[in-house]
Design an enzyme around this catalytic site. Structure first.
Site, PDB file in Angstrom:
ATOM      1  N   SER A 262       0.831  -1.195   0.000  1.00 35.68           N
ATOM      2  CA  SER A 262       0.000   0.000   0.000  1.00 35.68           C
ATOM      3  C   SER A 262       0.865   1.244   0.000  1.00 35.68           C
ATOM      4  CB  SER A 262      -0.907  -0.004   1.225  1.00 35.68           C
ATOM      5  OG  SER A 262      -0.147   0.341   2.373  1.00 35.68           O
ATOM      6  N   LYS A 263       0.206   2.335  -0.251  1.00 35.74           N
ATOM      7  CA  LYS A 263       0.826   3.642  -0.317  1.00 35.74           C
ATOM      8  C   LYS A 263       1.682   3.927   0.920  1.00 35.74           C
ATOM      9  CE  LYS A 263      -1.304   8.175  -0.867  1.00 35.74           C
ATOM     10  NZ  LYS A 263      -2.587   8.781  -1.248  1.00 35.74           N
TER      11      LYS A 263
END
Length: 505
Positions: A262-263
């Site tokens: 994820s980011k």
RNA sequence: GGCCCGUUCGUCUAGGGGUUAGGACAGCAGAUUUUCAUUCUGUAAACAGGGGUUCGAUUCCCCUACGGGCUACCA
């Protein structure tokens, strides 16, 4: 066999992350390999999640990676427009066609109605209430309401959605190119909304309609879509249209722990997850990019290629032509891959070494003028030659300033260890005059003179070389001192020796 | 919880009914190097567990465990 036409269809809800880039890459390679088309479609049916700049980011990122579509948003083509918001008028007739055929129905339940039912179901320990073949008969829709009531609501402009009427007791099976036969029972599938009350299609409808009208032959997308694939298969059946072949890619997982990348992982673990730097328009938060971190796009792509796909031999470095030649969907792995930042660096190092000197000089020059050093292209090439072996990134080659300017300070530890006030100075003074006598100031000549100097003084290398290096660079590490000396030139070498002695005593 | 997908060194992976289970990254140890880096050599490191099928299973089947995904009028 149909002409190969594949698409990459992201939503402009934020920057494209590396998992998306890999999906695009695999689509691109597959299209190229089969002489097909690769299109970019923007799936912006959810207006609430629209993020300004995201679409342009996607286009720019793909361009930087060198995986450019030959059709789509930003590129045009026969199936234009390629932005779903611009295709809005097309979808409703398709949804209505399904209602007419008995594959779909109007539903008038509001979001609040559904929310309440879900809440109550949860309280009754039924955590997974679905609008499906059973529950739909208790809801407000065109299946349960009298037809004049349905007509009245429709013409009165009451909000409604169109839901797919998922049949009961059927088996949906399709052959995934990566996983083989995948089977679902329609009993576990719900009546998904196809057409929203805001007049927009949902992903499912838009996606299928677009893939049909754009004549997509293969759908290569992330594994997160696998659960909705049976719905899509049913939609093709309902539309009586030949479904494309599906390939669901395994996910890219975070390097530590579990879960998909994820980011946040990037900031947390110190590596970029995005190809290009991204500034969140809402918060102003900056997420770093591979480009800005100094990665070569080809190295980045090469790394992505091997994250989930393997050629079968031990080849790791691929030119684009080799990628296209070697790529095949069958050789994509089934399980998720943890991303490895170290290996990514290694790829960059490999690419750096394979970059010709003139190109490295081209890359170096702008970085140098940023630092205020204006040198010739030829000089930059020499710098690259000297430094490339010890660099992973182009900017690593500029680590020490000593190739451009005399050291402003000296490594204190090194001085303490090596420099003897008075003694070292006079030794270096002698060495300086030897250097001064060299006609052609080349590495070879410096080496010869140096060996002679050692012999004359009866000293070992370790007694002299570190001192010389210290005066030249201010540190005890780096490329061979003679090479540095030859590069910066005799006058500069003499200057540095003199000023170094003056400073260190 | 339900459904679906998956599981070979720490990581990315190759392989595939009988192999010394191969490579790469990272690790460790040496060598080379005036130094650092590079380079070279070597080393350690894996078939999740249990049942089958089979002469033989890491490979095929089933179960379990574990991991992941999905479970919205988001994509």
């Amino acid at each position: 066999m149909r002409k190969v036409r594949v698409r990459f269809a992201p939503s402009p809800t934020g920057p494209l992350h590396m998992g998306g880039v890999r999906t695009a890459l695999y689509n691109y390679l597959f299209a190229k390999k089969h002489g097909g088309d690769f299109l970019l479609r923007i799936e912006d049916t959810d207006q609430t999640r629209y993020v300004p700049g995201a679409e342009q980011y996607i286009i720019d990122a793909l361009k930087w990676c060198g995986i450019e579509p030959n059709e789509g948003v930003g590129y045009g083509g026969d199936c234009a427009p390629y932005r779903q918001s611009e295709r809005k008028p097309m979808y409703k007739p398709y949804a209505e066609q399904l209602v007419e055929k008995g594959w779909a129905y109007y539903a008038f339940d509001t979001s609040e109605d559904l929310e309440n039912i879900r809440k109550q179901a949860e309280l009754a320990k039924m955590p997974n209430w679905q609008y499906n073949s059973i529950s739909r008969m208790t809801m407000k829709n065109s299946l349960t309401l009298p037809s004049d009531e349905v007509q009245r609501r429709l013409s009165a402009g009451d909000p409604y959605v169109i839901r797919f009427k998922m049949p009961r007791n059927e088996e949906v099976r399709f052959q995934d190119l990566i996983r083989g036969w995948v089977v679902f029972s329609t009993n576990e599938l719900d009546d998904k909304v196809l057409f929203k009350s805001d007049g927009m299609p949902t992903y499912h409808l838009a996606n299928v309609v677009d893939d049909m009208t754009m004549n997509i032959s293969h759908v290569i997308r992330g594994e997160e879509w696998l659960p909705s694939a049976p719905l899509h298969v049913m939609l093709y059946k309902a539309f009586e249209f030949e479904a494309p072949l599906f390939a669901h890619l395994p996910l890219i997982l975070k390097p530590d722990g579990n879960g998909k990348l994820s980011k946040r992982d990037g900031d947390r673990l110190g590596f970029p997850v995005f190809p290009l730097e991204w500034t969140d328009p809402a918060t102003g938060a900056i997420s770093s990019g591979y480009k800005e971190n100094g990665y070569f796009p080809k190295a980045f792509i090469n790394m992505l290629l091997l994250l989930g796909w393997a050629p079968g031999n031990n080849q790791e470095i691929f030119t684009e032509a080799e990628m296209i030649e070697a790529f095949s969907i069958e050789r994509i792995g089934k399980s998720g891959s943890k991303f490895d930042p170290d290996k990514t660096r290694w790829f960059n190092q490999q690419y750096l070494r394979n970059t010709p000197l003139p190109e490295l000089a081209d890359l170096l020059l702008p970085l140098l003028s940023e630092k205020g050093y204006e040198v010739t292209h030829e000089y930059a090439q020499s710098v690259a030659q000297l430094m490339m072996e010890r660099a992973v990134f182009v900017q690593d080659m500029l680590e020490g300033d000593y190739l451009f300017v005399a050291p402003k300070s000296f490594d204190q530890e090194a001085v303490a260890k090596r420099w003897k006030v008075g003694e070292s100075g006079s030794l270096m003074k002698e060495w300086g005059s030897v250097l001064n006598g060299i006609e052609e100031f080349t590495v070879e000549n410096i080496d010869v003179a140096f060996k002679q100097f050692l012999a004359d003084k009866g000293l070992g290398m370790g007694a002299v070389m570190p001192l010389f290096r210290l005066l030249l660079t201010g540190t005890l590490t780096g490329p061979a001192a003679a090479q540095v000396a030859a590069l910066i030139g005799k006058e500069e070498v003499i200057r540095r020796i003199d000023s170094g002695i003056a400073q260190l005593g």
